[in-house]
Motif scaffolding. Structure first.
Motif, PDB file in Angstrom:
ATOM      1  N   SER A  44     -10.066   9.897   2.689  1.00 35.58           N
ATOM      2  CA  SER A  44     -11.459   9.935   3.162  1.00 35.58           C
ATOM      3  C   SER A  44     -12.181   8.626   2.848  1.00 35.58           C
ATOM      4  O   SER A  44     -12.973   8.115   3.660  1.00 35.58           O
ATOM      5  CB  SER A  44     -12.202  11.111   2.515  1.00 35.58           C
ATOM      6  OG  SER A  44     -11.583  12.350   2.867  1.00 35.58           O
ATOM      7  N   HIS A  45     -11.886   8.062   1.651  1.00 32.92           N
ATOM      8  CA  HIS A  45     -12.511   6.788   1.276  1.00 32.92           C
ATOM      9  C   HIS A  45     -12.060   5.665   2.216  1.00 32.92           C
ATOM     10  O   HIS A  45     -12.879   4.827   2.656  1.00 32.92           O
ATOM     11  CB  HIS A  45     -12.138   6.454  -0.171  1.00 32.92           C
ATOM     12  CG  HIS A  45     -12.682   5.135  -0.636  1.00 32.92           C
ATOM     13  ND1 HIS A  45     -14.023   4.877  -0.746  1.00 32.92           N
ATOM     14  CD2 HIS A  45     -12.027   3.986  -1.017  1.00 32.92           C
ATOM     15  CE1 HIS A  45     -14.198   3.634  -1.173  1.00 32.92           C
ATOM     16  NE2 HIS A  45     -13.001   3.064  -1.345  1.00 32.92           N
TER      17      HIS A  45
ATOM     18  N   GLN B 278      -5.179  13.814  -5.171  1.00 30.80           N
ATOM     19  CA  GLN B 278      -5.917  12.555  -5.071  1.00 30.80           C
ATOM     20  C   GLN B 278      -5.738  11.864  -3.712  1.00 30.80           C
ATOM     21  O   GLN B 278      -6.491  10.949  -3.379  1.00 30.80           O
ATOM     22  CB  GLN B 278      -5.473  11.591  -6.187  1.00 30.80           C
ATOM     23  CG  GLN B 278      -5.724  12.102  -7.596  1.00 30.80           C
ATOM     24  CD  GLN B 278      -7.204  12.407  -7.805  1.00 30.80           C
ATOM     25  OE1 GLN B 278      -8.066  11.565  -7.556  1.00 30.80           O
ATOM     26  NE2 GLN B 278      -7.483  13.632  -8.266  1.00 30.80           N
ATOM     27  N   ILE B 279      -4.714  12.314  -2.959  1.00 28.65           N
ATOM     28  CA  ILE B 279      -4.446  11.650  -1.681  1.00 28.65           C
ATOM     29  C   ILE B 279      -5.588  11.900  -0.689  1.00 28.65           C
ATOM     30  O   ILE B 279      -6.036  10.982   0.016  1.00 28.65           O
ATOM     31  CB  ILE B 279      -3.102  12.121  -1.098  1.00 28.65           C
ATOM     32  CG1 ILE B 279      -1.958  11.632  -1.984  1.00 28.65           C
ATOM     33  CG2 ILE B 279      -2.939  11.632   0.335  1.00 28.65           C
ATOM     34  CD1 ILE B 279      -0.593  12.086  -1.519  1.00 28.65           C
TER      35      ILE B 279
ATOM     36  N   TYR C 192     -13.251   2.082   6.766  1.00 30.01           N
ATOM     37  CA  TYR C 192     -12.914   1.631   8.124  1.00 30.01           C
ATOM     38  C   TYR C 192     -14.135   1.744   9.044  1.00 30.01           C
ATOM     39  O   TYR C 192     -14.422   0.839   9.834  1.00 30.01           O
ATOM     40  CB  TYR C 192     -11.764   2.469   8.663  1.00 30.01           C
ATOM     41  CG  TYR C 192     -11.420   2.152  10.108  1.00 30.01           C
ATOM     42  CD1 TYR C 192     -10.670   1.043  10.440  1.00 30.01           C
ATOM     43  CD2 TYR C 192     -11.873   2.984  11.135  1.00 30.01           C
ATOM     44  CE1 TYR C 192     -10.356   0.746  11.766  1.00 30.01           C
ATOM     45  CE2 TYR C 192     -11.579   2.708  12.461  1.00 30.01           C
ATOM     46  CZ  TYR C 192     -10.820   1.585  12.767  1.00 30.01           C
ATOM     47  OH  TYR C 192     -10.530   1.296  14.071  1.00 30.01           O
ATOM     48  N   ASN C 193     -14.848   2.859   8.917  1.00 28.59           N
ATOM     49  CA  ASN C 193     -16.046   3.040   9.754  1.00 28.59           C
ATOM     50  C   ASN C 193     -17.127   2.005   9.420  1.00 28.59           C
ATOM     51  O   ASN C 193     -17.794   1.462  10.318  1.00 28.59           O
ATOM     52  CB  ASN C 193     -16.597   4.451   9.569  1.00 28.59           C
ATOM     53  CG  ASN C 193     -15.677   5.510  10.141  1.00 28.59           C
ATOM     54  OD1 ASN C 193     -14.897   5.235  11.064  1.00 28.59           O
ATOM     55  ND2 ASN C 193     -15.742   6.718   9.604  1.00 28.59           N
ATOM     56  N   GLN C 194     -17.305   1.732   8.121  1.00 26.55           N
ATOM     57  CA  GLN C 194     -18.293   0.733   7.728  1.00 26.55           C
ATOM     58  C   GLN C 194     -17.895  -0.666   8.216  1.00 26.55           C
ATOM     59  O   GLN C 194     -18.749  -1.473   8.600  1.00 26.55           O
ATOM     60  CB  GLN C 194     -18.460   0.729   6.205  1.00 26.55           C
ATOM     61  CG  GLN C 194     -19.133   1.980   5.673  1.00 26.55           C
ATOM     62  CD  GLN C 194     -19.412   1.895   4.188  1.00 26.55           C
ATOM     63  OE1 GLN C 194     -19.791   0.842   3.692  1.00 26.55           O
ATOM     64  NE2 GLN C 194     -19.237   3.009   3.475  1.00 26.55           N
ATOM     65  N   LEU C 195     -16.578  -0.948   8.205  1.00 24.68           N
ATOM     66  CA  LEU C 195     -16.102  -2.226   8.739  1.00 24.68           C
ATOM     67  C   LEU C 195     -16.413  -2.332  10.228  1.00 24.68           C
ATOM     68  O   LEU C 195     -16.838  -3.402  10.712  1.00 24.68           O
ATOM     69  CB  LEU C 195     -14.602  -2.367   8.499  1.00 24.68           C
ATOM     70  CG  LEU C 195     -13.935  -3.605   9.138  1.00 24.68           C
ATOM     71  CD1 LEU C 195     -14.549  -4.883   8.594  1.00 24.68           C
ATOM     72  CD2 LEU C 195     -12.423  -3.575   8.901  1.00 24.68           C
TER      73      LEU C 195
ATOM     74  N   TYR D 196     -11.898  -2.223   2.798  1.00 26.81           N
ATOM     75  CA  TYR D 196     -10.996  -1.373   3.587  1.00 26.81           C
ATOM     76  C   TYR D 196      -9.540  -1.651   3.222  1.00 26.81           C
ATOM     77  O   TYR D 196      -8.724  -0.699   3.073  1.00 26.81           O
ATOM     78  CB  TYR D 196     -11.232  -1.627   5.071  1.00 26.81           C
ATOM     79  CG  TYR D 196     -10.206  -0.969   5.966  1.00 26.81           C
ATOM     80  CD1 TYR D 196     -10.139   0.412   6.083  1.00 26.81           C
ATOM     81  CD2 TYR D 196      -9.287  -1.737   6.681  1.00 26.81           C
ATOM     82  CE1 TYR D 196      -9.180   1.023   6.884  1.00 26.81           C
ATOM     83  CE2 TYR D 196      -8.336  -1.149   7.484  1.00 26.81           C
ATOM     84  CZ  TYR D 196      -8.280   0.237   7.592  1.00 26.81           C
ATOM     85  OH  TYR D 196      -7.337   0.832   8.394  1.00 26.81           O
ATOM     86  N   LEU D 197      -9.177  -2.900   3.042  1.00 29.66           N
ATOM     87  CA  LEU D 197      -7.799  -3.224   2.656  1.00 29.66           C
ATOM     88  C   LEU D 197      -7.464  -2.635   1.287  1.00 29.66           C
ATOM     89  O   LEU D 197      -6.357  -2.096   1.075  1.00 29.66           O
ATOM     90  CB  LEU D 197      -7.604  -4.738   2.650  1.00 29.66           C
ATOM     91  CG  LEU D 197      -7.619  -5.439   4.018  1.00 29.66           C
ATOM     92  CD1 LEU D 197      -7.499  -6.938   3.845  1.00 29.66           C
ATOM     93  CD2 LEU D 197      -6.486  -4.916   4.901  1.00 29.66           C
ATOM     94  N   ASN D 198      -8.400  -2.746   0.333  1.00 33.22           N
ATOM     95  CA  ASN D 198      -8.165  -2.164  -0.999  1.00 33.22           C
ATOM     96  C   ASN D 198      -8.005  -0.655  -0.912  1.00 33.22           C
ATOM     97  O   ASN D 198      -7.147  -0.064  -1.600  1.00 33.22           O
ATOM     98  CB  ASN D 198      -9.322  -2.519  -1.931  1.00 33.22           C
ATOM     99  CG  ASN D 198      -9.363  -4.003  -2.273  1.00 33.22           C
ATOM    100  OD1 ASN D 198      -8.340  -4.689  -2.203  1.00 33.22           O
ATOM    101  ND2 ASN D 198     -10.547  -4.498  -2.634  1.00 33.22           N
ATOM    102  N   ALA D 199      -8.834   0.002  -0.084  1.00 35.99           N
ATOM    103  CA  ALA D 199      -8.745   1.460   0.060  1.00 35.99           C
ATOM    104  C   ALA D 199      -7.407   1.865   0.664  1.00 35.99           C
ATOM    105  O   ALA D 199      -6.792   2.864   0.234  1.00 35.99           O
ATOM    106  CB  ALA D 199      -9.892   1.965   0.926  1.00 35.99           C
TER     107      ALA D 199
END
Length: 397
Positions: free
Chosen positions: A314-315, A308-309, A320-323, A269-272
């Motif tokens: 969305s990624h 690309q934004i 965030y949801n997976q976290l 999530y931080l990388n995204a």
């Protein structure tokens, strides 16, 4: 001159023998063992020698009439030497045996028979438990708080004692038992045995004591101590309750795995979010450069970067949801770990009336047997086998 010295030495020896000729137990405690004796006239000090069961001798000099020394439990001998004015031993007492005993809190198991009619009340009864010594004091009190005279206490071993009471002063009602060891180590057992004149009175007394015993003094539904341990360190409460190795190890293992997964998702999530911030900053930079130069190539680059934004956003939202799911799984395992320690106690030993062997009672959760499962037919001439769990208690002799 020699005669006077000889008489003086004989006097000192006689005093030492009179003061020290005894065999006694000494109870060890945290600060050590204390040996004390009466002062000897004209003594310039004393040398204490202590010999253990292997013959090793420990020596210590003192100007007082007592010494404090660290000794493990065991059998010893000691003697006291009187020092002259030159600091040398002029005479020793005889070796006096003594025993060092570790004073521990006594434990009591339930009496095999604890209900008596007054006419059948035995004069002698046996108490089972642990940490009984010759210095263990037995106190019996009736329901009115009156102490019941104890004629004798015979210590068979550290786990068995035989108590004899005066039948002329037979107890009445619910009799409580208190055992006291030196150093303020004591144990109380309420309603140790019940005494009544008739069967009806005995049954009523039994019902009354059983009801009172089921109140706040009874076992708690929630094991707070074990739950607190598992809250601090998952699996600690289960280990404290002496549960199976599997139940002790499964919760810390699950929490470690879930924690590792949550950490990985947190890093993703931080990388995204970093990638999303970088794309937004690049878009601002390209748009500013295009407005300043009017170069069409910069416009195309800015437009591509803008497209690309949205996927990067969305990624980031997906990560965030997976976290959130990973943290939820981690919290779920942690909560189950605490609840398992709090509401599901480990094996306990109980005493069943009429038996001499304690019974181990363990909570049981298992799959139902194949013969007890119900089959449900589905389409296509197939059937589904329903899964069912059994919750109960297992008794082990």
């Amino acid at each position: 001159m020699l005669s006077k010295r000889f008489q003086k030495s004989n006097t000192i020896v006689a005093l030492l023998v009179g003061f020290l000729l005894s065999s006694f137990p000494i109870f060890a405690k945290e600060e050590g063992v204390k040996l004390e004796w009466k002062p000897i006239p004209d003594a310039g000090g004393y040398q204490v020698e202590i010999k253990d069961s292997r013959g090793k001798i420990t020596r210590e000099k003192t100007n007082t009439t007592q010494v404090q020394i660290e000794l493990p439990p065991g059998a010893y001998e000691h003697r006291i030497g009187v020092l002259n004015k030159y600091g040398r031993v002029s005479v020793f007492s005889a070796w006096i045996p003594f025993e060092v005993i570790l004073s521990q809190k006594p434990e009591v198991v339930a009496a095999e028979k604890n209900k008596f009619l007054t006419k059948d009340m035995p004069e002698t009864f046996e108490i089972k438990g642990k940490h009984f010594t010759e210095a263990t004091k037995v106190i019996l009190k009736d329901s009115k708080g009156n102490e019941i005279p104890v004629k004798s206490v015979d210590i068979k071993n550290s786990e068995t004692m035989v108590v004899t009471i005066d039948k002329k002063k037979s107890p009445e009602g619910a009799v409580s038992l208190r055992l006291e060891n030196p150093r303020n180590k004591s144990t109380d057992r309420e309603n140790y045995f019940l005494v009544a004149d008739t069967e009806d009175e005995l049954a009523a007394l039994d019902s009354k004591t059983s009801y009172s015993g089921s109140g706040s003094s009874g076992p708690s539904i929630f094991d707070l101590g074990a739950a607190a341990r598992s809250a601090v360190l998952p699996g600690w409460g289960q280990y404290y309750q002496k549960k199976s190795t599997f139940r002790t190890a499964i919760f810390p293992s699950l929490i470690i795995v879930a924690g590792g997964y949550a950490a990985a998702k947190g890093n993703s999530y931080l990388n995204a979010t970093h990638e999303l911030d970088a794309a937004r900053q690049s878009n601002i930079m390209y748009n500013s450069a295009f407005l300043q130069s009017g170069d069409p190539a910069l416009f195309s680059l800015a437009l591509y970067n803008y497209t690309q934004i949205s996927p990067k956003y969305s990624h980031a939202v997906g990560e965030y949801n997976q976290l959130g799911v990973a943290l939820g799984v981690l919290g779920f395992f942690y909560l189950i770990n605490v609840l398992d320690a709090g509401f599901f106690p480990g094996p306990k030993q109980v005493k069943i009336e009429g038996t001499n062997t304690p019974v181990t009672v363990s909570p049981l959760l298992r799959n139902a047997r194949e013969s007890d499962r119900a089959a449900t037919f589905a389409s296509g001439n197939s059937y589904l086998l329903q899964q069912r769990m059994e919750l109960g208690v297992e008794f082990t002799w």
